[in-house]
Design a protein around this motif. Structure first.
Motif, PDB file in Angstrom:
ATOM      1  N   PHE B  86       0.794  -1.228   0.000  1.00 61.91           N
ATOM      2  CA  PHE B  86       0.000   0.000   0.000  1.00 61.91           C
ATOM      3  C   PHE B  86       0.824   1.275   0.000  1.00 61.91           C
ATOM      4  O   PHE B  86       1.985   1.281   0.396  1.00 61.91           O
ATOM      5  N   ILE B  87       0.206   2.328  -0.537  1.00 59.04           N
ATOM      6  CA  ILE B  87       0.784   3.670  -0.465  1.00 59.04           C
ATOM      7  C   ILE B  87      -0.174   4.547   0.327  1.00 59.04           C
ATOM      8  O   ILE B  87      -1.376   4.261   0.389  1.00 59.04           O
ATOM      9  N   ILE B  88       0.377   5.581   0.926  1.00 58.80           N
ATOM     10  CA  ILE B  88      -0.440   6.558   1.638  1.00 58.80           C
ATOM     11  C   ILE B  88      -0.353   7.879   0.889  1.00 58.80           C
ATOM     12  O   ILE B  88       0.749   8.366   0.618  1.00 58.80           O
ATOM     13  N   ILE B 148      -3.220  -1.233  -2.885  1.00 59.36           N
ATOM     14  CA  ILE B 148      -4.080  -0.449  -1.990  1.00 59.36           C
ATOM     15  C   ILE B 148      -3.546   0.976  -1.860  1.00 59.36           C
ATOM     16  O   ILE B 148      -2.344   1.187  -1.650  1.00 59.36           O
ATOM     17  N   ALA B 149      -4.454   1.955  -2.015  1.00 57.22           N
ATOM     18  CA  ALA B 149      -4.090   3.356  -1.786  1.00 57.22           C
ATOM     19  C   ALA B 149      -4.891   3.872  -0.596  1.00 57.22           C
ATOM     20  O   ALA B 149      -6.107   3.714  -0.544  1.00 57.22           O
ATOM     21  N   VAL B 150      -4.185   4.449   0.357  1.00 59.65           N
ATOM     22  CA  VAL B 150      -4.822   5.020   1.547  1.00 59.65           C
ATOM     23  C   VAL B 150      -4.921   6.524   1.330  1.00 59.65           C
ATOM     24  O   VAL B 150      -3.920   7.175   1.032  1.00 59.65           O
ATOM     25  N   LEU B 151      -6.121   7.072   1.425  1.00 61.58           N
ATOM     26  CA  LEU B 151      -6.295   8.510   1.208  1.00 61.58           C
ATOM     27  C   LEU B 151      -6.483   9.248   2.529  1.00 61.58           C
ATOM     28  O   LEU B 151      -7.491   9.105   3.204  1.00 61.58           O
ATOM     29  N   THR B 152      -5.464  10.043   2.886  1.00 57.57           N
ATOM     30  CA  THR B 152      -5.549  10.869   4.096  1.00 57.57           C
ATOM     31  C   THR B 152      -5.351  12.319   3.668  1.00 57.57           C
ATOM     32  O   THR B 152      -4.399  12.978   4.081  1.00 57.57           O
ATOM     33  N   ILE B 153      -6.263  12.765   2.799  1.00 57.61           N
ATOM     34  CA  ILE B 153      -6.210  14.110   2.226  1.00 57.61           C
ATOM     35  C   ILE B 153      -7.600  14.729   2.347  1.00 57.61           C
ATOM     36  O   ILE B 153      -8.575  14.016   2.576  1.00 57.61           O
ATOM     37  N   VAL B 170      -4.340  -0.108  -8.967  1.00 53.85           N
ATOM     38  CA  VAL B 170      -4.827  -0.107  -7.585  1.00 53.85           C
ATOM     39  C   VAL B 170      -6.211  -0.743  -7.537  1.00 53.85           C
ATOM     40  O   VAL B 170      -7.064  -0.443  -8.354  1.00 53.85           O
ATOM     41  N   ARG B 171      -6.398  -1.678  -6.594  1.00 52.48           N
ATOM     42  CA  ARG B 171      -7.659  -2.407  -6.547  1.00 52.48           C
ATOM     43  C   ARG B 171      -8.530  -2.009  -5.360  1.00 52.48           C
ATOM     44  O   ARG B 171      -9.675  -2.444  -5.251  1.00 52.48           O
ATOM     45  N   ALA B 172      -7.971  -1.190  -4.487  1.00 50.61           N
ATOM     46  CA  ALA B 172      -8.760  -0.788  -3.325  1.00 50.61           C
ATOM     47  C   ALA B 172      -8.304   0.557  -2.790  1.00 50.61           C
ATOM     48  O   ALA B 172      -7.115   0.897  -2.844  1.00 50.61           O
TER      49      ALA B 172
END
Lengths: 215, 215
Positions: B86-88, B148-153, B170-172
Motif C-alpha cells: 500500500f501507499i499513503i 491499496i491506496a490510503v487517502l488521508t487528504i 490499484v484495486r482498493a
C-alpha cells in the motif's frame, strides 16, 4: 416524537444523512424530494423513508423535505446541539492527528486536553493544548467538564485506562486501541478498529478477484 | 467450499473473530467450543454458528473448533495469506500515524510509498519510506505492484485523486477523507469516516441520558 428502540444500523446511517444535508444547505438548496436524496446518496428512497420514520418522519408527502429543518433535526438527534468536551489519551501520531482535526470543533466537539505516560511528551503542545501526565487525569476531567475520552494508546494500556475512566464523569470512550473494552452501560464505547477495516478491504479485493476469474 | 453472496455485515465481523482467535492461539489454546467463544466475544453461539455456516461451517460438532485451523481459514478468507502493498496519499498527521502502524505489516500489508502535494514534505521520511511528489504516483504504483491506496487528504482532493487511481492497477482505496467516492466496481472502497463515528458516539451519550431521565 414517539420514542422507540432505534437500531444501531439506523444510527450508523444518520451521520451520512447529516453530511449530505449539510452540503445541500451550504449550496442553498431549500427542499429535496426523497427521490432526489435517494439518487444523490445512492440508497433507495424506501430506505430513506424507513430510516426517517424511526424519528416520526420529518417529511411532507409530495412536497419533499425542508433541507435546513431536516439537517437541524438530525443534528439534534445526534446530540450535536450541545457542546462535548473531549480529551485525547495518547499523544502519538494518531492522537496528534485527531487533536489537529478542526472538523470536530465545527460539530461541537471541543478538544480540551491531552495525556501521555511518556515524560518526553508531557508539556508539548498540540494546537495550543498541552500534553499532561496521567496523574492529572481525574482532576482535569472533573474541573473541565469532560464527557468524551479518546484512546489512542496500545491495547494493554487501553484496558486499564478504561477502568480508571469508569470512576469519572466521562460518558463515552472513542476507542482506537485494538481491543474490546469492558465498561458498564453508563459509558458508551465507539470502536475504530483500523486493522479490522483494512482486513475487510482485503476481503473485498479477494472476493472481486475471485468473481472475475469465474466470469 | 460453496460460494455464495456473503453480507457485508458478516464480513465486518470476520476480523473480530480473527483477532480473538489470534489471541487464543498466542495463549496456546488448541480447541474452543462455540459456547466458550460466545462468552469470550459476547455474541450468541447461534450467531457464531450462523456466521461460520456462510463459509461451510469449520467446526466439528460436540468437539469444538480447532483454533489454529479456524484462525488460518478465516485469515485466508480475509485475503491475509497474500501480501498487499500500500501507499499513503497525504503525509499529514493521520497519514504519518498510519505509516507508523506496525500491526498492518504483521497482517501482510506492506507500507511502500507516501505522496503529498506539499513540496515541503516531499523528501521527508516516515519509517524509512520517502514522501514523493504526486507527479510520480502512477509510475510508482506500476513499478511497485501497489494494490491499496490510503487517502488521508481533504475531501476536495480525494475526489480527483480517486479518479486518477481508476486508471492504475490499484484495486482498493482505504478512504479517510470525509466524502463518498465514486469509482467503478473494480476498485473496492472502505471508508473510515471519523466524524461519522464521533456523531454516533454523541447520539449514544444522548440516548443513554434520555433513558436515565425517564427511569
Amino acid at each position: 416524537m414517539e420514542e422507540k428502540e432505534i437500531s444501531q444500523a439506523v444510527i450508523g446511517r444518520l451521520p451520512r444523512y447529516f453530511r449530505y444535508l449539510g452540503e445541500l444547505k451550504d449550496k442553498g438548496v431549500e427542499r429535496i424530494s426523497s427521490q432526489d436524496l435517494s439518487e444523490l446518496m445512492k440508497v433507495t428512497a424506501s430506505q430513506i423513508r424507513q430510516d426517517f420514520n424511526n424519528f416520526g418522519g420529518f417529511g411532507q408527502q409530495g412536497y419533499g423535505y425542508n433541507v435546513e429543518y431536516l439537517y437541524n433535526e438530525i443534528g439534534k438527534i445526534l446530540g450535536l446541539d450541545r457542546q462535548h468536551n473531549f480529551i485525547i489519551i495518547g499523544a502519538g501520531n494518531l492522537g496528534r492527528a485527531l487533536g489537529n482535526y478542526l472538523n470536530f470543533e465545527k460539530r461541537g466537539f471541543i478538544f480540551q486536553g491531552m495525556f501521555d505516560t511518556d515524560r518526553q511528551l508531557v508539556g508539548k503542545e498540540v494546537r495550543g493544548v498541552k500534553v499532561m501526565p496521567m496523574e492529572e487525569l481525574e482532576q482535569f476531567i472533573r474541573e473541565n467538564d469532560i464527557d468524551i475520552a479518546v484512546l489512542t494508546i496500545p491495547k494493554e494500556e487501553a484496558v486499564s485506562v478504561a477502568e480508571r475512566l469508569v470512576g469519572t464523569q466521562v460518558r463515552a470512550i472513542w476507542n482506537f486501541a485494538h481491543v474490546d473494552l469492558n465498561v458498564p452501560p453508563s459509558i458508551q464505547v465507539e470502536n475504530v478498529h483500523l486493522s479490522d477495516s483494512l482486513m475487510k478491504l482485503s476481503y473485498n479485493i479477494n472476493r472481486y478477484a475471485n468473481e472475475q476469474e469465474k466470469a
